[in-house]
Design an enzyme around this catalytic site. Sequence first.
Site, PDB file in Angstrom:
ATOM      1  N   ASN A 193     -48.617 -44.262 -43.318  1.00  9.19           N
ATOM      2  CA  ASN A 193     -48.697 -43.416 -42.116  1.00  9.19           C
ATOM      3  C   ASN A 193     -48.202 -41.994 -42.350  1.00  9.19           C
ATOM      4  OD1 ASN A 193     -50.089 -45.070 -40.433  1.00  9.19           O
ATOM      5  ND2 ASN A 193     -48.275 -45.971 -39.478  1.00  9.19           N
ATOM      6  N   HIS A 200     -45.096 -54.336 -41.731  1.00  8.48           N
ATOM      7  CA  HIS A 200     -46.086 -53.454 -41.106  1.00  8.48           C
ATOM      8  C   HIS A 200     -47.513 -53.758 -41.561  1.00  8.48           C
ATOM      9  CE1 HIS A 200     -47.928 -49.212 -40.678  1.00  8.48           C
ATOM     10  NE2 HIS A 200     -47.993 -49.837 -39.527  1.00  8.48           N
ATOM     11  N   GLU A 224     -46.848 -53.290 -45.386  1.00  8.94           N
ATOM     12  CA  GLU A 224     -45.665 -52.603 -45.905  1.00  8.94           C
ATOM     13  C   GLU A 224     -44.424 -53.379 -45.450  1.00  8.94           C
ATOM     14  OE1 GLU A 224     -47.024 -47.935 -46.020  1.00  8.94           O
ATOM     15  OE2 GLU A 224     -46.512 -48.794 -44.084  1.00  8.94           O
ATOM     16  N   SER A 265     -45.024 -49.155 -36.374  1.00  6.15           N
ATOM     17  CA  SER A 265     -45.660 -48.236 -37.319  1.00  6.15           C
ATOM     18  C   SER A 265     -44.673 -47.203 -37.852  1.00  6.15           C
ATOM     19  CB  SER A 265     -46.788 -47.476 -36.625  1.00  6.15           C
ATOM     20  OG  SER A 265     -47.669 -48.348 -36.000  1.00  6.15           O
TER      21      SER A 265
HETATM   22  N1  LIG Z   1     -52.633 -49.958 -33.272  1.00  6.22           N
HETATM   23  C1  LIG Z   1     -52.463 -49.889 -34.581  1.00  6.22           C
HETATM   24  O1  LIG Z   1     -53.369 -49.479 -35.315  1.00  6.22           O
HETATM   25  C2  LIG Z   1     -51.177 -50.327 -35.199  1.00  6.22           C
HETATM   26  C3  LIG Z   1     -51.131 -50.545 -36.594  1.00  6.22           C
HETATM   27  C4  LIG Z   1     -49.947 -51.007 -37.172  1.00  6.22           C
HETATM   28  C5  LIG Z   1     -48.828 -51.214 -36.379  1.00  6.22           C
HETATM   29  N2  LIG Z   1     -48.892 -50.972 -35.026  1.00  6.22           N
HETATM   30  C6  LIG Z   1     -47.688 -51.228 -34.236  1.00  6.22           C
HETATM   31  O2  LIG Z   1     -47.844 -52.478 -33.598  1.00  6.22           O
HETATM   32  C7  LIG Z   1     -47.176 -52.456 -32.341  1.00  6.22           C
HETATM   33  C8  LIG Z   1     -48.177 -52.833 -31.264  1.00  6.22           C
HETATM   34  O3  LIG Z   1     -49.223 -51.892 -31.264  1.00  6.22           O
HETATM   35  P1  LIG Z   1     -50.639 -52.235 -30.609  1.00  6.22           P
HETATM   36  O4  LIG Z   1     -51.566 -51.168 -31.036  1.00  6.22           O
HETATM   37  O5  LIG Z   1     -50.988 -53.659 -30.850  1.00  6.22           O
HETATM   38  O6  LIG Z   1     -50.293 -52.040 -29.066  1.00  6.22           O
HETATM   39  P2  LIG Z   1     -51.056 -52.624 -27.780  1.00  6.22           P
HETATM   40  O7  LIG Z   1     -50.737 -51.703 -26.671  1.00  6.22           O
HETATM   41  O8  LIG Z   1     -52.478 -52.914 -28.083  1.00  6.22           O
HETATM   42  O9  LIG Z   1     -50.320 -54.022 -27.563  1.00  6.22           O
HETATM   43  C9  LIG Z   1     -48.963 -54.128 -27.237  1.00  6.22           C
HETATM   44  C10 LIG Z   1     -48.789 -55.349 -26.364  1.00  6.22           C
HETATM   45  O10 LIG Z   1     -47.402 -55.579 -26.158  1.00  6.22           O
HETATM   46  C11 LIG Z   1     -47.268 -56.152 -24.878  1.00  6.22           C
HETATM   47  N3  LIG Z   1     -45.877 -56.084 -24.480  1.00  6.22           N
HETATM   48  C12 LIG Z   1     -45.152 -55.020 -24.071  1.00  6.22           C
HETATM   49  N4  LIG Z   1     -43.875 -55.393 -23.833  1.00  6.22           N
HETATM   50  C13 LIG Z   1     -43.782 -56.703 -24.124  1.00  6.22           C
HETATM   51  C14 LIG Z   1     -42.726 -57.648 -24.099  1.00  6.22           C
HETATM   52  N5  LIG Z   1     -41.494 -57.315 -23.729  1.00  6.22           N
HETATM   53  N6  LIG Z   1     -43.000 -58.930 -24.439  1.00  6.22           N
HETATM   54  C15 LIG Z   1     -44.246 -59.292 -24.817  1.00  6.22           C
HETATM   55  N7  LIG Z   1     -45.289 -58.423 -24.867  1.00  6.22           N
HETATM   56  C16 LIG Z   1     -45.053 -57.154 -24.532  1.00  6.22           C
HETATM   57  C17 LIG Z   1     -48.225 -55.357 -24.013  1.00  6.22           C
HETATM   58  O11 LIG Z   1     -48.556 -56.068 -22.830  1.00  6.22           O
HETATM   59  C18 LIG Z   1     -49.413 -55.180 -24.963  1.00  6.22           C
HETATM   60  O12 LIG Z   1     -50.393 -56.185 -24.785  1.00  6.22           O
HETATM   61  C19 LIG Z   1     -46.570 -51.071 -32.182  1.00  6.22           C
HETATM   62  O13 LIG Z   1     -45.240 -51.081 -32.592  1.00  6.22           O
HETATM   63  C20 LIG Z   1     -47.415 -50.220 -33.139  1.00  6.22           C
HETATM   64  O14 LIG Z   1     -46.706 -49.129 -33.628  1.00  6.22           O
HETATM   65  C21 LIG Z   1     -50.045 -50.552 -34.429  1.00  6.22           C
END
Ligand SMILES: NC(=O)c1ccc[n+]([C@@H]2O[C@H](COP(=O)([O-])OP(=O)(O)OC[C@H]3O[C@@H](n4cnc5c(N)ncnc54)[C@H](O)[C@@H]3O)[C@@H](O)[C@H]2O)c1
Length: 293
Positions: free
Chosen positions: A196, A145, A157, A124
Amino acid sequence: MAKVVGIDRICVVGAGNMGHQIALSAALAGYQVKCTDVNEEILAKAKAFVEPYLQERVAKGKLSAETAEAAKKNIAFTDDLEAAAQDADLVIEAVLEKLDIKHKLFVQLDKICPPHAILATNSSYIVSSKIAPVTQRPDKVCNMHFFNPALIMKLVEVVKGPHTSLETVQTIMEVCESMGKTPVLLQKEIYGFLVNRIVAAVKNEALYLKDMGIASHEEIDLAVTLALGHPMGPFRLMDLTGIDLTYHVGMERYMETGDPQFKPSPAVVEKYIKGEWGRKTGIGWYDYGEGKK
Ligand SMILES: NC(=O)c1ccc[n+]([C@@H]2O[C@H](COP(=O)([O-])OP(=O)(O)OC[C@H]3O[C@@H](n4cnc5c(N)ncnc54)[C@H](O)[C@@H]3O)[C@@H](O)[C@H]2O)c1
Protein backbone atom coordinates in the site's frame (compact mmCIF):
# COMPACT_ATOMS: atom_id res chain seq x y z
CA MET A 1 -2.00 -27.92 2.13
CA ALA A 2 -3.08 -29.39 5.46
CA LYS A 3 -4.63 -27.26 8.17
CA VAL A 4 -2.28 -25.84 10.78
CA VAL A 5 -2.09 -27.83 14.01
CA GLY A 6 -4.00 -26.06 16.76
CA ILE A 7 -6.08 -23.99 14.37
CA ASP A 8 -9.44 -25.57 13.59
CA ARG A 9 -11.97 -22.79 14.03
CA ILE A 10 -11.60 -19.38 12.43
CA CYS A 11 -13.90 -16.45 13.09
CA VAL A 12 -14.00 -13.65 10.52
CA VAL A 13 -15.48 -10.41 11.83
CA GLY A 14 -16.86 -8.18 9.09
CA ALA A 15 -18.54 -9.77 6.05
CA GLY A 16 -17.97 -6.86 3.67
CA ASN A 17 -15.71 -6.49 0.66
CA MET A 18 -12.86 -8.41 2.29
CA GLY A 19 -14.40 -10.44 5.11
CA HIS A 20 -16.72 -12.68 3.10
CA GLN A 21 -13.92 -13.71 0.74
CA ILE A 22 -11.39 -14.27 3.53
CA ALA A 23 -13.99 -16.43 5.26
CA LEU A 24 -14.65 -18.50 2.14
CA SER A 25 -10.91 -18.88 1.45
CA ALA A 26 -10.50 -20.32 4.96
CA ALA A 27 -13.53 -22.60 4.52
CA LEU A 28 -12.08 -23.88 1.23
CA ALA A 29 -8.86 -24.71 3.10
CA GLY A 30 -10.84 -26.92 5.47
CA TYR A 31 -11.22 -24.65 8.49
CA GLN A 32 -14.51 -24.35 10.40
CA VAL A 33 -15.41 -20.74 9.74
CA LYS A 34 -17.92 -18.45 11.34
CA CYS A 35 -18.36 -15.11 9.63
CA THR A 36 -20.10 -12.33 11.50
CA ASP A 37 -21.23 -8.76 10.81
CA VAL A 38 -23.40 -6.17 12.56
CA ASN A 39 -25.19 -5.40 9.30
CA GLU A 40 -27.80 -8.04 8.44
CA GLU A 41 -28.02 -6.98 4.81
CA ILE A 42 -24.25 -7.40 4.33
CA LEU A 43 -24.38 -10.74 6.12
CA ALA A 44 -27.20 -11.97 3.85
CA LYS A 45 -25.26 -10.82 0.78
CA ALA A 46 -22.14 -12.64 2.00
CA LYS A 47 -24.13 -15.82 2.59
CA ALA A 48 -25.78 -15.59 -0.83
CA PHE A 49 -22.37 -15.27 -2.47
CA VAL A 50 -21.11 -18.70 -1.37
CA GLU A 51 -23.23 -21.14 -3.38
CA PRO A 52 -23.08 -19.50 -6.83
CA TYR A 53 -19.37 -18.81 -6.43
CA LEU A 54 -18.61 -22.44 -5.60
CA GLN A 55 -20.90 -23.70 -8.37
CA GLU A 56 -19.16 -21.52 -10.92
CA ARG A 57 -15.72 -22.73 -9.84
CA VAL A 58 -16.86 -26.35 -10.13
CA ALA A 59 -18.43 -25.69 -13.55
CA LYS A 60 -15.16 -24.16 -14.73
CA GLY A 61 -13.23 -27.19 -13.53
CA LYS A 62 -11.26 -25.11 -11.02
CA LEU A 63 -12.66 -26.89 -7.98
CA SER A 64 -13.81 -30.42 -7.25
CA ALA A 65 -17.46 -30.91 -6.31
CA GLU A 66 -16.32 -32.53 -3.04
CA THR A 67 -14.19 -29.54 -2.01
CA ALA A 68 -17.05 -27.19 -2.87
CA GLU A 69 -19.50 -29.24 -0.85
CA ALA A 70 -17.09 -29.38 2.11
CA ALA A 71 -16.47 -25.61 1.95
CA LYS A 72 -20.21 -24.96 2.01
CA LYS A 73 -20.52 -27.06 5.15
CA ASN A 74 -17.47 -25.42 6.73
CA ILE A 75 -18.85 -21.89 6.64
CA ALA A 76 -21.61 -20.32 8.72
CA PHE A 77 -22.88 -16.77 9.03
CA THR A 78 -24.25 -15.11 12.15
CA ASP A 79 -24.85 -11.63 13.52
CA ASP A 80 -23.98 -12.92 17.01
CA LEU A 81 -20.35 -12.02 17.72
CA GLU A 82 -20.23 -14.14 20.86
CA ALA A 83 -21.47 -17.25 19.08
CA ALA A 84 -19.01 -16.64 16.26
CA ALA A 85 -15.92 -16.03 18.39
CA GLN A 86 -16.32 -17.99 21.63
CA ASP A 87 -14.57 -21.14 20.41
CA ALA A 88 -12.28 -19.58 17.80
CA ASP A 89 -8.60 -20.48 17.58
CA LEU A 90 -8.03 -17.54 15.27
CA VAL A 91 -10.03 -14.38 14.65
CA ILE A 92 -9.47 -12.35 11.50
CA GLU A 93 -10.94 -8.87 11.90
CA ALA A 94 -12.12 -7.17 8.70
CA VAL A 95 -14.36 -4.33 9.91
CA LEU A 96 -14.23 -0.68 8.87
CA GLU A 97 -10.83 1.03 8.77
CA LYS A 98 -11.50 3.11 11.88
CA LEU A 99 -9.35 2.76 14.96
CA ASP A 100 -12.14 3.41 17.49
CA ILE A 101 -14.31 0.67 15.93
CA LYS A 102 -11.40 -1.77 15.96
CA HIS A 103 -10.60 -0.88 19.58
CA LYS A 104 -14.16 -1.58 20.74
CA LEU A 105 -14.20 -4.84 18.84
CA PHE A 106 -10.85 -6.10 20.16
CA VAL A 107 -11.93 -5.37 23.74
CA GLN A 108 -15.00 -7.55 23.10
CA LEU A 109 -13.03 -10.27 21.32
CA ASP A 110 -10.46 -10.42 24.10
CA LYS A 111 -13.27 -11.13 26.57
CA ILE A 112 -15.15 -13.59 24.35
CA CYS A 113 -12.34 -15.67 22.80
CA PRO A 114 -10.47 -18.50 24.51
CA PRO A 115 -7.11 -17.38 25.96
CA HIS A 116 -5.11 -19.23 23.29
CA ALA A 117 -6.86 -17.52 20.37
CA ILE A 118 -4.85 -15.34 18.01
CA LEU A 119 -6.47 -12.03 17.10
CA ALA A 120 -5.35 -10.82 13.67
CA THR A 121 -6.37 -7.66 11.89
CA ASN A 122 -6.80 -7.34 8.15
CA SER A 123 -6.38 -3.57 8.41
CA SER A 124 -4.75 -1.96 5.39
CA TYR A 125 -2.86 0.66 7.37
CA ILE A 126 -3.41 0.40 11.12
CA VAL A 127 -0.48 -1.40 12.71
CA SER A 128 -1.42 -3.91 15.37
CA SER A 129 0.54 -2.09 18.10
CA LYS A 130 -2.27 0.49 17.99
CA ILE A 131 -4.79 -2.27 18.75
CA ALA A 132 -2.94 -4.82 20.90
CA PRO A 133 -2.81 -2.68 24.10
CA VAL A 134 -6.62 -2.86 24.51
CA THR A 135 -6.27 -6.65 24.91
CA GLN A 136 -4.77 -8.83 27.64
CA ARG A 137 -2.92 -10.87 24.99
CA PRO A 138 -0.73 -8.50 22.97
CA ASP A 139 1.64 -11.36 22.08
CA LYS A 140 -1.23 -12.94 20.15
CA VAL A 141 -2.14 -9.84 18.11
CA CYS A 142 -0.74 -9.11 14.65
CA ASN A 143 -1.51 -7.83 11.17
CA MET A 144 -2.65 -10.34 8.55
CA HIS A 145 -3.26 -8.24 5.48
CA PHE A 146 -5.07 -9.87 2.56
CA PHE A 147 -5.55 -8.25 -0.84
CA ASN A 148 -8.71 -7.63 -2.79
CA PRO A 149 -10.30 -9.86 -4.09
CA ALA A 150 -9.16 -12.12 -1.26
CA LEU A 151 -10.29 -15.34 -2.97
CA ILE A 152 -7.98 -14.64 -5.89
CA MET A 153 -5.05 -12.61 -4.62
CA LYS A 154 -2.21 -14.78 -3.34
CA LEU A 155 -0.26 -12.27 -1.28
CA VAL A 156 -0.77 -11.75 2.44
CA GLU A 157 1.39 -9.31 4.39
CA VAL A 158 2.06 -10.59 7.92
CA VAL A 159 3.42 -7.89 10.20
CA LYS A 160 5.19 -8.60 13.46
CA GLY A 161 4.56 -5.86 15.97
CA PRO A 162 7.04 -5.36 18.83
CA HIS A 163 4.44 -7.01 21.08
CA THR A 164 3.75 -10.00 18.75
CA SER A 165 5.37 -13.31 19.66
CA LEU A 166 7.39 -15.25 17.11
CA GLU A 167 5.06 -18.19 17.68
CA THR A 168 2.04 -16.09 16.66
CA VAL A 169 3.77 -14.87 13.50
CA GLN A 170 4.87 -18.40 12.63
CA THR A 171 1.32 -19.73 13.05
CA ILE A 172 -0.17 -16.98 10.91
CA MET A 173 2.40 -17.56 8.16
CA GLU A 174 1.47 -21.27 8.19
CA VAL A 175 -2.27 -20.52 8.14
CA CYS A 176 -1.73 -18.32 5.08
CA GLU A 177 0.14 -21.13 3.32
CA SER A 178 -2.55 -23.65 4.25
CA MET A 179 -5.04 -21.32 2.53
CA GLY A 180 -2.96 -21.42 -0.65
CA LYS A 181 -1.62 -17.92 -0.06
CA THR A 182 1.92 -16.61 -0.21
CA PRO A 183 2.74 -14.68 2.95
CA VAL A 184 5.49 -12.09 3.23
CA LEU A 185 6.77 -11.24 6.69
CA LEU A 186 7.44 -7.67 7.78
CA GLN A 187 9.83 -7.79 10.74
CA LYS A 188 8.88 -4.28 11.84
CA GLU A 189 5.71 -2.22 11.68
CA ILE A 190 5.41 0.55 9.14
CA TYR A 191 2.36 2.53 8.10
CA GLY A 192 0.84 1.03 4.91
CA PHE A 193 3.13 -2.01 5.00
CA LEU A 194 4.85 -2.77 1.67
CA VAL A 195 2.28 -2.83 -1.10
CA ASN A 196 0.00 0.00 0.00
CA ARG A 197 2.95 2.36 0.41
CA ILE A 198 3.88 1.75 -3.20
CA VAL A 199 0.26 1.88 -4.39
CA ALA A 200 -0.31 5.12 -2.43
CA ALA A 201 2.59 6.81 -4.14
CA VAL A 202 1.08 5.96 -7.55
CA LYS A 203 -2.48 6.83 -6.45
CA ASN A 204 -1.53 10.21 -4.98
CA GLU A 205 0.30 11.22 -8.12
CA ALA A 206 -2.66 10.06 -10.27
CA LEU A 207 -5.13 12.11 -8.16
CA TYR A 208 -2.82 15.14 -8.33
CA LEU A 209 -2.69 14.87 -12.12
CA LYS A 210 -6.49 14.58 -12.30
CA ASP A 211 -7.10 17.44 -9.83
CA MET A 212 -4.74 19.60 -11.91
CA GLY A 213 -6.78 18.82 -15.03
CA ILE A 214 -3.73 17.33 -16.76
CA ALA A 215 -5.60 14.21 -17.92
CA SER A 216 -8.86 12.35 -17.28
CA HIS A 217 -8.94 9.35 -14.97
CA GLU A 218 -9.50 7.09 -18.00
CA GLU A 219 -6.34 8.38 -19.64
CA ILE A 220 -4.29 8.09 -16.47
CA ASP A 221 -5.48 4.47 -16.01
CA LEU A 222 -4.63 3.74 -19.62
CA ALA A 223 -1.13 5.16 -19.21
CA VAL A 224 -0.45 3.15 -16.06
CA THR A 225 -1.76 -0.14 -17.46
CA LEU A 226 -0.05 0.14 -20.84
CA ALA A 227 3.28 1.61 -19.79
CA LEU A 228 3.80 0.07 -16.36
CA GLY A 229 2.02 -3.22 -16.96
CA HIS A 230 -0.20 -2.86 -13.90
CA PRO A 231 -3.31 -5.05 -14.26
CA MET A 232 -5.49 -2.01 -13.56
CA GLY A 233 -4.95 1.72 -13.24
CA PRO A 234 -5.16 3.60 -9.91
CA PHE A 235 -8.73 4.83 -10.49
CA ARG A 236 -10.04 1.39 -11.46
CA LEU A 237 -8.26 0.02 -8.38
CA MET A 238 -9.87 2.66 -6.12
CA ASP A 239 -13.28 1.62 -7.49
CA LEU A 240 -12.48 -1.96 -6.53
CA THR A 241 -11.19 -1.24 -3.03
CA GLY A 242 -13.76 1.50 -2.32
CA ILE A 243 -13.37 5.28 -2.64
CA ASP A 244 -14.80 5.49 0.90
CA LEU A 245 -11.76 3.53 2.06
CA THR A 246 -9.42 6.00 0.32
CA TYR A 247 -11.31 8.82 2.04
CA HIS A 248 -11.22 7.25 5.53
CA VAL A 249 -7.56 6.26 5.26
CA GLY A 250 -6.62 9.82 4.24
CA MET A 251 -8.71 11.38 7.03
CA GLU A 252 -7.33 9.00 9.69
CA ARG A 253 -3.78 9.81 8.62
CA TYR A 254 -4.48 13.54 8.51
CA MET A 255 -6.09 13.50 11.99
CA GLU A 256 -3.18 11.51 13.34
CA THR A 257 -0.35 13.58 11.89
CA GLY A 258 -2.00 16.98 11.28
CA ASP A 259 -0.12 16.99 7.98
CA PRO A 260 -2.32 18.44 5.18
CA GLN A 261 -0.55 16.33 2.54
CA PHE A 262 -2.62 13.38 3.80
CA LYS A 263 -6.01 15.12 3.38
CA PRO A 264 -8.11 13.26 0.78
CA SER A 265 -7.93 15.01 -2.60
CA PRO A 266 -10.88 17.27 -3.62
CA ALA A 267 -11.96 14.71 -6.24
CA VAL A 268 -12.07 11.95 -3.60
CA VAL A 269 -14.01 14.15 -1.15
CA GLU A 270 -16.56 14.94 -3.89
CA LYS A 271 -17.04 11.24 -4.70
CA TYR A 272 -17.27 10.37 -1.01
CA ILE A 273 -19.98 12.98 -0.32
CA LYS A 274 -21.98 11.89 -3.38
CA GLY A 275 -21.87 8.29 -2.16
CA GLU A 276 -20.13 7.24 -5.38
CA TRP A 277 -17.76 4.81 -3.72
CA GLY A 278 -16.92 2.49 -6.61
CA ARG A 279 -18.16 -0.96 -7.51
CA LYS A 280 -19.99 -1.47 -4.23
CA THR A 281 -22.30 1.47 -4.96
CA GLY A 282 -22.51 0.81 -8.73
CA ILE A 283 -20.66 4.01 -9.54
CA GLY A 284 -17.29 5.48 -8.68
CA TRP A 285 -14.77 6.84 -11.15
CA TYR A 286 -16.48 4.48 -13.59
CA ASP A 287 -20.16 3.61 -13.98
CA TYR A 288 -20.98 -0.04 -13.21
CA GLY A 289 -24.66 0.35 -14.00
CA GLU A 290 -26.48 -2.04 -16.29
CA GLY A 291 -24.84 -2.49 -19.65
CA LYS A 292 -21.72 -0.55 -18.65
CA LYS A 293 -18.31 -1.98 -17.89
N1 LIG B 1 -11.27 -3.04 0.47
C1 LIG B 1 -10.04 -3.47 0.27
O1 LIG B 1 -9.57 -3.53 -0.87
C2 LIG B 1 -9.19 -3.90 1.42
C3 LIG B 1 -8.02 -4.64 1.16
C4 LIG B 1 -7.25 -5.10 2.24
C5 LIG B 1 -7.64 -4.79 3.54
N2 LIG B 1 -8.77 -4.04 3.76
C6 LIG B 1 -9.14 -3.76 5.15
O2 LIG B 1 -10.16 -4.67 5.52
C7 LIG B 1 -11.03 -4.04 6.45
C8 LIG B 1 -12.44 -4.11 5.91
O3 LIG B 1 -12.50 -3.43 4.68
P1 LIG B 1 -13.67 -3.71 3.63
O4 LIG B 1 -13.27 -3.07 2.37
O5 LIG B 1 -14.04 -5.15 3.65
O6 LIG B 1 -14.85 -2.87 4.30
P2 LIG B 1 -16.44 -3.01 4.09
O7 LIG B 1 -17.00 -1.68 4.41
O8 LIG B 1 -16.75 -3.62 2.77
O9 LIG B 1 -16.83 -4.07 5.21
C9 LIG B 1 -16.68 -3.81 6.58
C10 LIG B 1 -17.79 -4.54 7.31
O10 LIG B 1 -17.57 -4.44 8.71
C11 LIG B 1 -18.84 -4.43 9.32
N3 LIG B 1 -18.69 -3.98 10.69
C12 LIG B 1 -18.45 -2.74 11.17
N4 LIG B 1 -18.34 -2.78 12.52
C13 LIG B 1 -18.48 -4.06 12.90
C14 LIG B 1 -18.45 -4.73 14.14
N5 LIG B 1 -18.24 -4.09 15.29
N6 LIG B 1 -18.66 -6.07 14.16
C15 LIG B 1 -18.87 -6.75 13.01
N7 LIG B 1 -18.90 -6.16 11.79
C16 LIG B 1 -18.71 -4.84 11.74
C17 LIG B 1 -19.67 -3.52 8.44
O11 LIG B 1 -21.06 -3.75 8.64
C18 LIG B 1 -19.18 -3.93 7.05
O12 LIG B 1 -20.00 -4.93 6.47
C19 LIG B 1 -10.51 -2.63 6.67
O13 LIG B 1 -9.69 -2.58 7.79
C20 LIG B 1 -9.68 -2.37 5.40
O14 LIG B 1 -8.65 -1.47 5.63
C21 LIG B 1 -9.56 -3.61 2.73
